[in-house]
Design a protein around this motif. Structure first.
Motif, PDB file in Angstrom:
ATOM      1  N   MET A  80       0.801  -1.217   0.000  1.00 39.61           N
ATOM      2  CA  MET A  80       0.000   0.000   0.000  1.00 39.61           C
ATOM      3  C   MET A  80       0.836   1.270   0.000  1.00 39.61           C
ATOM      4  O   MET A  80       0.298   2.358   0.212  1.00 39.61           O
ATOM      5  CB  MET A  80      -0.926   0.010   1.230  1.00 39.61           C
ATOM      6  CG  MET A  80      -1.946  -1.068   1.203  1.00 39.61           C
ATOM      7  SD  MET A  80      -2.963  -0.856  -0.261  1.00 39.61           S
ATOM      8  CE  MET A  80      -4.133  -2.152  -0.046  1.00 39.61           C
ATOM      9  N   SER A  81       2.121   1.149  -0.265  1.00 36.94           N
ATOM     10  CA  SER A  81       2.961   2.338  -0.305  1.00 36.94           C
ATOM     11  C   SER A  81       2.586   3.182  -1.524  1.00 36.94           C
ATOM     12  O   SER A  81       2.077   2.664  -2.525  1.00 36.94           O
ATOM     13  CB  SER A  81       4.437   1.945  -0.372  1.00 36.94           C
ATOM     14  OG  SER A  81       4.740   1.376  -1.624  1.00 36.94           O
ATOM     15  N   PRO A  82       2.816   4.469  -1.462  1.00 39.39           N
ATOM     16  CA  PRO A  82       2.473   5.335  -2.593  1.00 39.39           C
ATOM     17  C   PRO A  82       3.148   4.907  -3.898  1.00 39.39           C
ATOM     18  O   PRO A  82       2.538   4.977  -4.967  1.00 39.39           O
ATOM     19  CB  PRO A  82       2.969   6.717  -2.158  1.00 39.39           C
ATOM     20  CG  PRO A  82       2.969   6.666  -0.674  1.00 39.39           C
ATOM     21  CD  PRO A  82       3.301   5.247  -0.319  1.00 39.39           C
ATOM     22  N   GLU A  83       4.373   4.409  -3.810  1.00 36.07           N
ATOM     23  CA  GLU A  83       5.082   3.979  -5.018  1.00 36.07           C
ATOM     24  C   GLU A  83       4.382   2.784  -5.644  1.00 36.07           C
ATOM     25  O   GLU A  83       4.212   2.713  -6.867  1.00 36.07           O
ATOM     26  CB  GLU A  83       6.537   3.617  -4.704  1.00 36.07           C
ATOM     27  CG  GLU A  83       7.383   4.779  -4.231  1.00 36.07           C
ATOM     28  CD  GLU A  83       7.243   5.023  -2.731  1.00 36.07           C
ATOM     29  OE1 GLU A  83       6.761   4.130  -2.005  1.00 36.07           O
ATOM     30  OE2 GLU A  83       7.600   6.119  -2.283  1.00 36.07           O
ATOM     31  N   GLU A  84       3.994   1.817  -4.830  1.00 33.63           N
ATOM     32  CA  GLU A  84       3.317   0.624  -5.331  1.00 33.63           C
ATOM     33  C   GLU A  84       1.955   0.963  -5.919  1.00 33.63           C
ATOM     34  O   GLU A  84       1.575   0.438  -6.960  1.00 33.63           O
ATOM     35  CB  GLU A  84       3.137  -0.410  -4.216  1.00 33.63           C
ATOM     36  CG  GLU A  84       4.304  -1.314  -4.006  1.00 33.63           C
ATOM     37  CD  GLU A  84       4.642  -2.148  -5.226  1.00 33.63           C
ATOM     38  OE1 GLU A  84       3.762  -2.832  -5.789  1.00 33.63           O
ATOM     39  OE2 GLU A  84       5.804  -2.117  -5.627  1.00 33.63           O
ATOM     40  N   ILE A  85       1.221   1.827  -5.247  1.00 32.67           N
ATOM     41  CA  ILE A  85      -0.101   2.216  -5.749  1.00 32.67           C
ATOM     42  C   ILE A  85       0.057   2.957  -7.070  1.00 32.67           C
ATOM     43  O   ILE A  85      -0.680   2.702  -8.025  1.00 32.67           O
ATOM     44  CB  ILE A  85      -0.855   3.066  -4.706  1.00 32.67           C
ATOM     45  CG1 ILE A  85      -1.224   2.180  -3.517  1.00 32.67           C
ATOM     46  CG2 ILE A  85      -2.091   3.706  -5.326  1.00 32.67           C
ATOM     47  CD1 ILE A  85      -1.855   2.907  -2.360  1.00 32.67           C
ATOM     48  N   GLY A  86       1.035   3.834  -7.158  1.00 30.40           N
ATOM     49  CA  GLY A  86       1.297   4.559  -8.410  1.00 30.40           C
ATOM     50  C   GLY A  86       1.667   3.615  -9.537  1.00 30.40           C
ATOM     51  O   GLY A  86       1.175   3.754 -10.667  1.00 30.40           O
ATOM     52  N   ARG A  87       2.508   2.637  -9.233  1.00 31.01           N
ATOM     53  CA  ARG A  87       2.909   1.665 -10.248  1.00 31.01           C
ATOM     54  C   ARG A  87       1.706   0.844 -10.696  1.00 31.01           C
ATOM     55  O   ARG A  87       1.502   0.614 -11.885  1.00 31.01           O
ATOM     56  CB  ARG A  87       3.994   0.737  -9.697  1.00 31.01           C
ATOM     57  CG  ARG A  87       4.592  -0.190 -10.748  1.00 31.01           C
ATOM     58  CD  ARG A  87       5.674  -1.085 -10.165  1.00 31.01           C
ATOM     59  NE  ARG A  87       5.187  -1.960  -9.121  1.00 31.01           N
ATOM     60  CZ  ARG A  87       4.439  -3.058  -9.339  1.00 31.01           C
ATOM     61  NH1 ARG A  87       4.108  -3.398 -10.556  1.00 31.01           N
ATOM     62  NH2 ARG A  87       4.056  -3.815  -8.334  1.00 31.01           N
ATOM     63  N   SER A  88       0.883   0.449  -9.748  1.00 30.59           N
ATOM     64  CA  SER A  88      -0.301  -0.347 -10.061  1.00 30.59           C
ATOM     65  C   SER A  88      -1.282   0.443 -10.929  1.00 30.59           C
ATOM     66  O   SER A  88      -1.842  -0.088 -11.893  1.00 30.59           O
ATOM     67  CB  SER A  88      -0.971  -0.778  -8.764  1.00 30.59           C
ATOM     68  OG  SER A  88      -2.137  -1.497  -9.005  1.00 30.59           O
ATOM     69  N   VAL A  89      -1.486   1.704 -10.594  1.00 33.74           N
ATOM     70  CA  VAL A  89      -2.376   2.555 -11.383  1.00 33.74           C
ATOM     71  C   VAL A  89      -1.800   2.733 -12.787  1.00 33.74           C
ATOM     72  O   VAL A  89      -2.529   2.671 -13.781  1.00 33.74           O
ATOM     73  CB  VAL A  89      -2.600   3.916 -10.688  1.00 33.74           C
ATOM     74  CG1 VAL A  89      -3.261   4.916 -11.623  1.00 33.74           C
ATOM     75  CG2 VAL A  89      -3.427   3.729  -9.431  1.00 33.74           C
ATOM     76  N   GLY A  90      -0.496   2.925 -12.878  1.00 31.03           N
ATOM     77  CA  GLY A  90       0.144   3.073 -14.187  1.00 31.03           C
ATOM     78  C   GLY A  90      -0.034   1.840 -15.050  1.00 31.03           C
ATOM     79  O   GLY A  90      -0.326   1.938 -16.248  1.00 31.03           O
ATOM     80  N   GLU A  91       0.124   0.662 -14.451  1.00 36.30           N
ATOM     81  CA  GLU A  91      -0.067  -0.580 -15.201  1.00 36.30           C
ATOM     82  C   GLU A  91      -1.518  -0.722 -15.635  1.00 36.30           C
ATOM     83  O   GLU A  91      -1.802  -1.159 -16.753  1.00 36.30           O
ATOM     84  CB  GLU A  91       0.341  -1.782 -14.349  1.00 36.30           C
ATOM     85  CG  GLU A  91       1.824  -1.917 -14.155  1.00 36.30           C
ATOM     86  CD  GLU A  91       2.191  -3.033 -13.197  1.00 36.30           C
ATOM     87  OE1 GLU A  91       1.271  -3.690 -12.650  1.00 36.30           O
ATOM     88  OE2 GLU A  91       3.394  -3.247 -13.002  1.00 36.30           O
TER      89      GLU A  91
END
Length: 72
Positions: A28-39
């Motif tokens: 749930m880190s911001p980096e992971e959420i950003g990567r997930s949204v990007g994918e």
């Protein structure tokens, strides 16, 4: 002896829960959420691209079918 077993179970449970919490926090880190949204957006763009290509192909087929059915 029973207490020692229960202490071991408690320690093992605590370790398990701490690892699970650490993994969830990382997910749930911001980096992971950003990567997930990007994918997800990349997948969505690809879906739109494929859908448009399929629609154009179907449109050309239907147009050719209609033109063939017209008297000349």
């Amino acid at each position: 002896m029973r207490r020692l077993i229960w202490v071991g179970v408690g320690v093992a449970g605590t370790v398990f829960v701490l690892r699970w919490i650490r993994k969830q926090r990382q997910r749930m880190s911001p980096e992971e959420i950003g990567r997930s949204v990007g994918e997800g957006l990349a997948d969505f763009r690809q879906l739109i691209r494929v859908s448009l290509a399929e629609g154009r192909r179907a449109m050309r087929e239907k147009e050719a079918e209609l033109r063939a059915s017209l008297p000349e």
